[in-house]
Design an enzyme around this catalytic site. Structure first.
Site, PDB file in Angstrom:
ATOM      1  N   MET A  30       0.841  -1.201   0.000  1.00 10.40           N
ATOM      2  CA  MET A  30       0.000   0.000   0.000  1.00 10.40           C
ATOM      3  C   MET A  30       0.876   1.252   0.000  1.00 10.40           C
ATOM      4  O   MET A  30       0.403   2.352   0.284  1.00 10.40           O
ATOM      5  CB  MET A  30      -0.939  -0.014   1.206  1.00 10.40           C
ATOM      6  CG  MET A  30      -1.900  -1.205   1.165  1.00 10.40           C
ATOM      7  SD  MET A  30      -3.454  -0.914   2.010  1.00 10.40           S
ATOM      8  CE  MET A  30      -2.880  -0.641   3.669  1.00 10.40           C
ATOM      9  N   HIS A  37       9.162  -3.237   3.829  1.00  5.74           N
ATOM     10  CA  HIS A  37       8.816  -3.461   2.423  1.00  5.74           C
ATOM     11  C   HIS A  37      10.077  -3.767   1.602  1.00  5.74           C
ATOM     12  O   HIS A  37      10.070  -4.642   0.730  1.00  5.74           O
ATOM     13  CB  HIS A  37       8.173  -2.206   1.819  1.00  5.74           C
ATOM     14  CG  HIS A  37       6.847  -1.824   2.392  1.00  5.74           C
ATOM     15  ND1 HIS A  37       6.648  -0.638   3.062  1.00  5.74           N
ATOM     16  CD2 HIS A  37       5.645  -2.448   2.373  1.00  5.74           C
ATOM     17  CE1 HIS A  37       5.381  -0.546   3.430  1.00  5.74           C
ATOM     18  NE2 HIS A  37       4.742  -1.633   3.042  1.00  5.74           N
ATOM     19  N   GLN A  61     -10.433  -2.897   1.559  1.00  6.49           N
ATOM     20  CA  GLN A  61     -10.011  -3.596   2.778  1.00  6.49           C
ATOM     21  C   GLN A  61     -10.099  -2.701   4.007  1.00  6.49           C
ATOM     22  O   GLN A  61      -9.686  -3.105   5.097  1.00  6.49           O
ATOM     23  CB  GLN A  61      -8.608  -4.187   2.605  1.00  6.49           C
ATOM     24  CG  GLN A  61      -7.487  -3.170   2.525  1.00  6.49           C
ATOM     25  CD  GLN A  61      -6.177  -3.832   2.117  1.00  6.49           C
ATOM     26  OE1 GLN A  61      -6.016  -4.288   0.993  1.00  6.49           O
ATOM     27  NE2 GLN A  61      -5.222  -3.894   3.039  1.00  6.49           N
ATOM     28  N   GLY A 147       4.845 -10.238   3.808  1.00  4.58           N
ATOM     29  CA  GLY A 147       5.533 -10.162   5.096  1.00  4.58           C
ATOM     30  C   GLY A 147       4.802 -10.949   6.166  1.00  4.58           C
ATOM     31  O   GLY A 147       3.569 -10.998   6.199  1.00  4.58           O
ATOM     32  N   GLN A 153      -2.928 -12.583   7.308  1.00  2.73           N
ATOM     33  CA  GLN A 153      -3.119 -12.278   5.886  1.00  2.73           C
ATOM     34  C   GLN A 153      -2.397 -13.306   5.017  1.00  2.73           C
ATOM     35  O   GLN A 153      -2.957 -13.830   4.044  1.00  2.73           O
ATOM     36  CB  GLN A 153      -2.567 -10.875   5.614  1.00  2.73           C
ATOM     37  CG  GLN A 153      -2.324 -10.540   4.148  1.00  2.73           C
ATOM     38  CD  GLN A 153      -1.893  -9.093   3.972  1.00  2.73           C
ATOM     39  OE1 GLN A 153      -2.695  -8.192   4.171  1.00  2.73           O
ATOM     40  NE2 GLN A 153      -0.656  -8.861   3.608  1.00  2.73           N
ATOM     41  N   SER A 185       6.043  -0.361  10.239  1.00  7.89           N
ATOM     42  CA  SER A 185       4.720  -0.255   9.641  1.00  7.89           C
ATOM     43  C   SER A 185       4.543   1.158   9.114  1.00  7.89           C
ATOM     44  O   SER A 185       5.029   2.125   9.731  1.00  7.89           O
ATOM     45  CB  SER A 185       3.653  -0.545  10.699  1.00  7.89           C
ATOM     46  OG  SER A 185       2.386  -0.095  10.249  1.00  7.89           O
ATOM     47  N   SER A 186       3.854   1.284   7.995  1.00  8.43           N
ATOM     48  CA  SER A 186       3.557   2.633   7.473  1.00  8.43           C
ATOM     49  C   SER A 186       2.771   3.419   8.513  1.00  8.43           C
ATOM     50  O   SER A 186       2.866   4.642   8.584  1.00  8.43           O
ATOM     51  CB  SER A 186       2.748   2.531   6.175  1.00  8.43           C
ATOM     52  OG  SER A 186       3.423   1.726   5.236  1.00  8.43           O
ATOM     53  N   ARG A 187       1.981   2.720   9.323  1.00  9.00           N
ATOM     54  CA  ARG A 187       1.125   3.398  10.299  1.00  9.00           C
ATOM     55  C   ARG A 187       1.910   3.915  11.518  1.00  9.00           C
ATOM     56  O   ARG A 187       1.341   4.653  12.319  1.00  9.00           O
ATOM     57  CB  ARG A 187       0.014   2.455  10.781  1.00  9.00           C
ATOM     58  CG  ARG A 187      -1.056   2.210   9.721  1.00  9.00           C
ATOM     59  CD  ARG A 187      -2.242   1.440  10.284  1.00  9.00           C
ATOM     60  NE  ARG A 187      -3.371   1.423   9.372  1.00  9.00           N
ATOM     61  CZ  ARG A 187      -3.673   0.404   8.560  1.00  9.00           C
ATOM     62  NH1 ARG A 187      -2.923  -0.672   8.536  1.00  9.00           N
ATOM     63  NH2 ARG A 187      -4.727   0.472   7.771  1.00  9.00           N
TER      64      ARG A 187
HETATM   65  P1  AMP Z   1       1.388  -2.911   3.472  1.00  8.13           P
HETATM   66  O1  AMP Z   1       1.956  -1.849   2.575  1.00  8.13           O
HETATM   67  O2  AMP Z   1       1.382  -2.527   4.913  1.00  8.13           O
HETATM   68  O3  AMP Z   1       0.080  -3.454   2.976  1.00  8.13           O
HETATM   69  O4  AMP Z   1       2.406  -4.118   3.408  1.00  8.13           O
HETATM   70  C1  AMP Z   1       2.791  -4.683   2.188  1.00  8.13           C
HETATM   71  C2  AMP Z   1       3.567  -5.950   2.447  1.00  8.13           C
HETATM   72  O5  AMP Z   1       4.699  -5.641   3.255  1.00  8.13           O
HETATM   73  C3  AMP Z   1       2.744  -6.981   3.225  1.00  8.13           C
HETATM   74  O6  AMP Z   1       3.041  -8.283   2.719  1.00  8.13           O
HETATM   75  C4  AMP Z   1       3.243  -6.816   4.636  1.00  8.13           C
HETATM   76  O7  AMP Z   1       3.138  -7.986   5.415  1.00  8.13           O
HETATM   77  C5  AMP Z   1       4.692  -6.474   4.387  1.00  8.13           C
HETATM   78  N1  AMP Z   1       5.263  -5.769   5.536  1.00  8.13           N
HETATM   79  C6  AMP Z   1       4.810  -4.638   6.108  1.00  8.13           C
HETATM   80  N2  AMP Z   1       5.558  -4.313   7.186  1.00  8.13           N
HETATM   81  C7  AMP Z   1       6.503  -5.277   7.288  1.00  8.13           C
HETATM   82  C8  AMP Z   1       7.586  -5.528   8.209  1.00  8.13           C
HETATM   83  N3  AMP Z   1       7.842  -4.716   9.231  1.00  8.13           N
HETATM   84  N4  AMP Z   1       8.346  -6.625   8.005  1.00  8.13           N
HETATM   85  C9  AMP Z   1       8.093  -7.466   6.970  1.00  8.13           C
HETATM   86  N5  AMP Z   1       7.100  -7.287   6.074  1.00  8.13           N
HETATM   87  C10 AMP Z   1       6.318  -6.207   6.234  1.00  8.13           C
END
Ligand code: AMP
Length: 282
Positions: A30, A37, A61, A147, A153, A185-187
């Protein structure tokens, strides 16, 4: 590196690569890319000739009262990072390009989505499955990388891939953490400075439970209480959404740790909901 905004343009580029006999890897995101990422992207880069990264804040989602509108976005930065890490293409569509106004088809794995995050986010995994299947259909990758931070998920997507005979191999990468243990986390940008300083307590709580299991405590209820007590001590203003022991593939609740078991947690601190997990191998 090419930027695609429409499903048609992405599909046609990927089709051409495959016709040339090139393998393709996909990393769905996202956006607002961070080092977590990038660990997925670097792994994907090694596994195929061509690398596609999708950057799409998927509206289906998000629940009605969730953070869709304020979700952090920075496409120029994401494009720069993607290019630096060797991506061949970024797919960044507008929602209208991904969902027809009369979109009516959904993919669900209800058995695995009823607990944990699915309990407090009832339409979340339906949106995830649907968008990931759409992306897999457009790209037809050999591998797609996800991830383990979003363990539920990944378990759901693996089940979907098996049940629907998808061709792509799904790869799960370990959780990438800040130095103090906070899962990236982006959040995390939503956290105040004070909250940010204290939230590594979540990881410490997970490690505490793991250590107690290693020392012989096999009762999931007792271990969950230990995690809860650690959060109550260190983050008294936090609210635990769940702290659950589940089977790592089926997501079924586990009462005794007789086999590798996932401890998955979600914690609200202020307005932010953070998730983390640990696989406990006894
Ligand atoms: P998102 O952009 O948050 O939807 O995440 C995109 C992908 O990156 C998903 O498969 C997440 O599980 C993975 N991801 C996000 N944060 C992490 C992290 N800290 N370590 C490993 N994978 C991550």
């Amino acid at each position: 590196m090419e930027l695609f905004n429409t499903p048609e343009s992405l599909r046609s580029a990927c089709r051409q690569w495959r016709r040339q006999g090139l393998s393709v890897a996909l990393v769905p995101t996202m956006g607002f890319l961070h080092a977590g990422h990038m660990s997925l992207i670097d792994e994907a880069r090694k596994r195929a000739d061509k690398l596609v990264i999708s950057v799409f804040v998927n509206p289906t989602q998000f629940g009605p009262n969730e953070d869709l509108d304020r979700y952090p976005r920075d496409l120029p930065r994401d494009l720069r990072l993607a290019e630096e890490h060797g991506a061949d293409a970024v797919f960044a569509p507008e929602p209208g390009a991904m969902y027809a106004a009369d979109h009516a088809t959904w993919v669900e794995v209800p058995e695995l989505a009823k607990g944990l995050c699915g309990a407090s986010r009832p339409i979340h995994f339906r949106g995830v499955c649907t968008v990931v299947l759409k992306l897999l259909n457009l790209v037809q990758p050999d591998v797609a990388v996800f991830g383990q931070k979003d363990w539920q998920q990944l378990a759901i997507l693996r089940r979907m891939a098996r049940d629907l005979d998808l061709d792509a191999q799904l790869i799960g990468m370990p959780i990438f953490r800040e130095e103090d243990g906070l899962a990236m986390s982006s959040r995390n940008v939503y956290l105040t400075e004070d909250e940010r300083a204290r939230v590594p307590a979540i990881r410490q709580g997970l490690l505490k439970a793991r250590d107690a299991a290693a020392a012989g405590q096999r009762d999931a209820g007792a271990l969950a209480l230990m995690f809860r007590a650690h959060i109550a001590d260190t983050l008294p203003d936090a609210r635990i959404d769940y702290a659950s022991f589940v089977h790592p593939d089926s997501m079924a609740p586990v009462a005794r740790l007789d086999a590798p078991t996932l401890l998955a947690v979600a914690v609200f601190i202020g307005k932010v909901r953070l998730i983390d997990n640990i696989l406990i191998e006894v």
